[in-house]
Structures are given as C-alpha cells and as structure tokens.
Scaffold this active site. Structure first.
Site, mmCIF file in Angstrom:
data_model
loop_
_atom_site.group_PDB
_atom_site.id
_atom_site.type_symbol
_atom_site.label_atom_id
_atom_site.label_comp_id
_atom_site.label_asym_id
_atom_site.label_seq_id
_atom_site.Cartn_x
_atom_site.Cartn_y
_atom_site.Cartn_z
ATOM 1 N N HIS A 1 -43.832 15.208 52.664
ATOM 2 C CA HIS A 1 -44.471 15.923 51.551
ATOM 3 C C HIS A 1 -44.993 14.916 50.523
ATOM 4 C CE1 HIS A 1 -45.010 18.779 48.275
ATOM 5 N NE2 HIS A 1 -44.808 19.760 49.134
ATOM 6 N N HIS B 1 -41.652 4.738 35.860
ATOM 7 C CA HIS B 1 -40.225 4.423 35.844
ATOM 8 C C HIS B 1 -39.953 3.657 37.140
ATOM 9 C CE1 HIS B 1 -35.923 5.003 36.394
ATOM 10 N NE2 HIS B 1 -35.816 5.402 35.138
#
Lengths: 298, 298
Positions: free
Chosen positions: B82, B168
């Site tokens: 995905h 991040h």
C-alpha cells in the site's frame, strides 16, 4: 443499556396536568430508563406514555407509575371518547434490543403479577402474553368498558389472570402484555374516491384476505383532496413495509390510480427501514451490525 | 456520548501483533471512546483502526496512539504494497453525531498542531481541512511515498502545514484532515464482460462525467462469473445511494444486462439507508428523529 424494552402504558387521564405529571414522574431522571414521549388527549381523556429502558429499571418505574395512576384517577367519574376499562388501561411491553419476545412475555407476566398483588388490580394478559385465544385481542378484553366490567368478570371466560375476581373499585381492570412494535404507516393515493381506498385496504389487510401482519382502512384526506390507505403493521419483521407498499401499488393499478406518497406516523424501528432499503437496493448479505450507529451503541 | 466523531487512523504496521497492540491500546477501556474495529493487512503492512468518541476523549486517544506508533515503527525499514509516507500515515476525522463538518475540521487542526509540536511530525492538512486545493487529495500529498518525501518537502508547494520543514527521520510525514463518511458500495451485474462494468463505472463516476460524490471502477468477480461496479461514495448526503444504484440500472439497460445484487462493504451510516428507504417508499415529511433507535440514544 444492554437489554432494551419499550413500554407504552395508556392511562385514563388526559386533562389534569398535575395528575398527569404525577403519573409520568417515575419515568424521569431514572438510571436505565428513558422517557421518549407522552401525549395526552383531552377528548379521549387519556395519556399515552412511550418509555424505554433496561428490564429491571423499566418494570420498577412502570409499577410506580401505576401506583401513581391509582392515586390520581377515579374511573367512576371518568368520561372520554376512547374505549377504556381502567385507570391503568393497558400496558404493552415491546422487545427492542437484545430482548426476545419470550423475555418480553416474561416481563409482562412479572409486572402483571406484582401489580395485582401490590395494588389489588385484576389483570388480563393479552396479545403474545395471552393465556387463551379469546384474550389475545385487546378490543375483546375491553369490550363493555369500565362500566361493563363488574358483570363481565363474573363470566367463566373472563376470570382475570392475576388479582381479584372483581374490579378494583376506582381503577377498574388492566391489560398487560407483550407485543411487537406497531408501525403506523399510511399510503396516499392520487384520487378523491374513498371507495378506492376502502377497496385496496380490504385487499391488503389480513382480516379480509391480505397480508398476515397488516391492518388497514380507507381514510378521506379532505383538505388534500385525496384518499389514504391507513395501515397498522403489527409485525414488520414478518410483513415487511415494502411488501405492503408494493402490494398497494399493484392494487391501485386496477383503478389507474397513482401512489402519490406515504408516511410513517410516530416512531419506527430502524430495521423496518433498513430492511426496506436492502430490498430495493437488492443488498446481498447485509447485516444490521454494518450500520455505524448500531455499533456505536451496542 | 453527546457529540460523536469517528476517526479512522492508518498506521504503517500490519505484521507485528505486539506492536499493533501497543498502537491500538490507547483506544481501549477509555471513557468516551469506543474502538469499533481494527484490521491489519500483512501484504499492505498496514493497520486501519475505526474508533468513535467524544471529541476531547477521542483526540487524546489518537495522540497517544500516534506516540505509540512512533515508538514502534521505523519507516526506513518498512515495506508493503500500500502507498505510505509515514508511520502515522493518515488520520481522518468524520462527523457522526451532533458535530458539524466545521467542528470536525477544527478537531483535525487541533490534533495536527499538537502532534506536530509534541511529536515533531511534519503534517499536511487534507480533504476538507486542506489549506490549498492541491492538498485536498490524499493521493497527491502521498505521491513519492516515504522515500520521496525529503525532496518533496523542499518544494515551495509542499511545505507542511504544521511541524518541521523536513521529514521525521523514522516516522516520515502524516496527513490529518476531516471528511465525510465513505460508503463502500458495489453493484453486481449479470454478465461476465468486464468491459460493461468498466463502461458503466466511467459513466456514473464524477471523474468522467457522472455523479459528483461517486468514484467507481469495474471489477471482475471471477469466482462468481460476473462483474461488478465497485464504488466509493464520498458524500452520501449529497449523492444518495439510490441515485447511483438507479443510474447503474439505467446504464446497464443499454447492454441488456440485469443488476443481480449490490453490497455494502464495512460500515454505513444509518441515514444513508433511511434516505434510500424514504425514496422508494415515497415517504412524505419523514424525520430521522422518528427512528426509535435515534431517540433512545439521543
């Protein structure tokens, strides 16, 4: 609330607001009980309460309300257009969630027995709770009304299921039972001819050859210049709403009359409409648990 | 629960049950929050949580789950089928009860801001919360995936709405937004010809000239020997289920192909089906408050 039962008690007071408030008070601000609605009718001189709750909490509240009604109502001076036989005229229990009809019958029997013992009320079990076929139908039990009850209770067929063999002097007689939710459903026809509504009502209702859980009459909606087939669906889980609707459409064809609309009066269980949507969308393998709201509150 | 919001956060972990349990834990046994479902997919290496709750309690739980995900997931080693760009990949908020879209947008902004500040996550607001048209569509934001984000965030069009200007290091990038409930709805056709399903999908979907809040593709159901128009309804309050269904039936006529059924996948808001029932029954003046269940839980 895990298990939910609905109760729609009918009390024979529709005019004195102070008395009505006393009768309704036990349903307010009570853990496990939710008062959904109460409607009084001055002409009927009657008040109909709609309340849901957990079995234990609900039955306690119903018994308190019955006691309050006995304190507030004297049937010897009661007048009203609606047929009635007692201060606490009729108390139906309806299974709503995680409750079987068998459990609802059990609840109705418990309430009937307690009310008979504690309040001295003669009680007939009716509908699904009835102990004999001739006692299923409320209209049959209530026939003769308050004034005719002293004589009626002397007949062997009409010994109450619980309580004294004679009427309560001021509160008369009470019917308690379990039944499926009623759906009040009307279908409007594009004609002013009441004979057509009457004919269709006859053809779709159980009484005269129609669908099993369907009662129907023709009604004239004079202000709109149309007529209506006015229906009570007594078990939507077995006689589906869409089936009555489509059958009326088919019958109306004989007259070349269109169905111009329909209406649901008052409350309807979610599943009666979900079932209808599932039919028209030809839904495969749909489960009520797929409805978001049913999951939130399960 | 008076006000209810739904949240369907997607986390990039679908294989390690211990890690998934840590991420889901903040949604359990919490006042004002109800975990409805969570499904993990090993191939996608992704976990989708469905949770509802009161705004305050729900946002607190979502923030805790995001923190747990950051502790459990390292995107630098994440593989899955995905598309994904972050450990807390996407967090949609959906108004369910007594909550407007405006409030849901407010909630999404609050969560985005707090997550950016407390967890150091760069965050894009998407869908109804988007701050620019090119950021509405999640697929556009996610394009390039985790691996492409460091370069993408340097582009002037792709400065995050909250948090640092770069990714991040282990958790990548997160999208937070508000949207209407999705209804996954499929209509099955009595033919094995996938071209017919593709053609009908093209005709009913918004992208190529169809209904505004409708996405659709053709799918081959090989085991049943039929084909399907597989639909995502992105706003059932404006593009009704019955409208798509009837339009597909009309399109199928061109091919002489019958609609053999339809199916709803996963959860559906009650009103999407009530609305459908009301259409087919031609209900006049029906209100959701007439549904017994809506009154019980109001």
């Amino acid at each position: 609330m895990n298990k939910i039962v609905e109760c729609v008690p009918n009390f024979s007071e529709g005019r004195d607001l102070v008395k009505i408030e006393k009768i309704v008070a036990p349903f307010r601000g009570r853990e496990g009980v939710k008062l959904l609605d109460y409607q009084r009718d001055e002409d009927h001189n009657r008040c109909v309460v709609t309340v849901v709750g957990e079995p234990e909490a609900l039955t306690a509240a119903v018994l308190e309300a019955a006691e309050a009604a006995l304190g507030a109502i004297d049937m010897r001076t009661h007048k009203g257009q609606h047929p009635r036989m007692g201060a606490v005229d009729v108390v139906p229990f309806i299974p709503v969630k995680n409750v079987t009809m068998k459990e609802a019958i059990e609840i109705s029997r418990r309430v009937a027995e307690t009310a008979a013992t504690k309040l001295g009320l003669p009680i007939f079990l009716y509908e699904e709770s009835a102990t004999a076929p001739h006692r299923r139908n409320l209209a049959d039990i209530r026939k003769g009304q308050f004034e005719g009850m002293p004589a009626k209770l002397l007949l062997p067929d009409w010994t109450p299921d619980f309580g004294p063999a004679g009427i309560h002097p001021t509160a008369g007689v009470t019917a308690v039972g379990a039944r499926m939710p009623l759906v009040a459903y009307n279908v409007n026809l594009g004609t002013a001819d009441i004979e057509i509504a009457n004919d269709i009502a006859r053809n779709v209702r159980h009484l005269s050859g129609g669908l099993r859980y369907c009662k129907a009459i023709g009604i004239d909606l004079k202000d709109r210049g149309i007529v209506q087939v006015s229906i009570n669906m007594t078990d939507y889980t077995r006689t589906a709403l869409y089936r009555v609707f489509e059958l009326i459409r088919i019958e109306a064809r004989r007259w070349g009359v269109p169905v111009v609309g329909s209406e649901i009066v008052g409350l309807v269980p979610m599943n009666a409409l979900i079932d209808t949507a599932a039919y028209y969308l030809q839904l495969e393998k749909f489960k009520t648990e797929q409805v978001l709201e049913s999951r939130i509150y399960e």
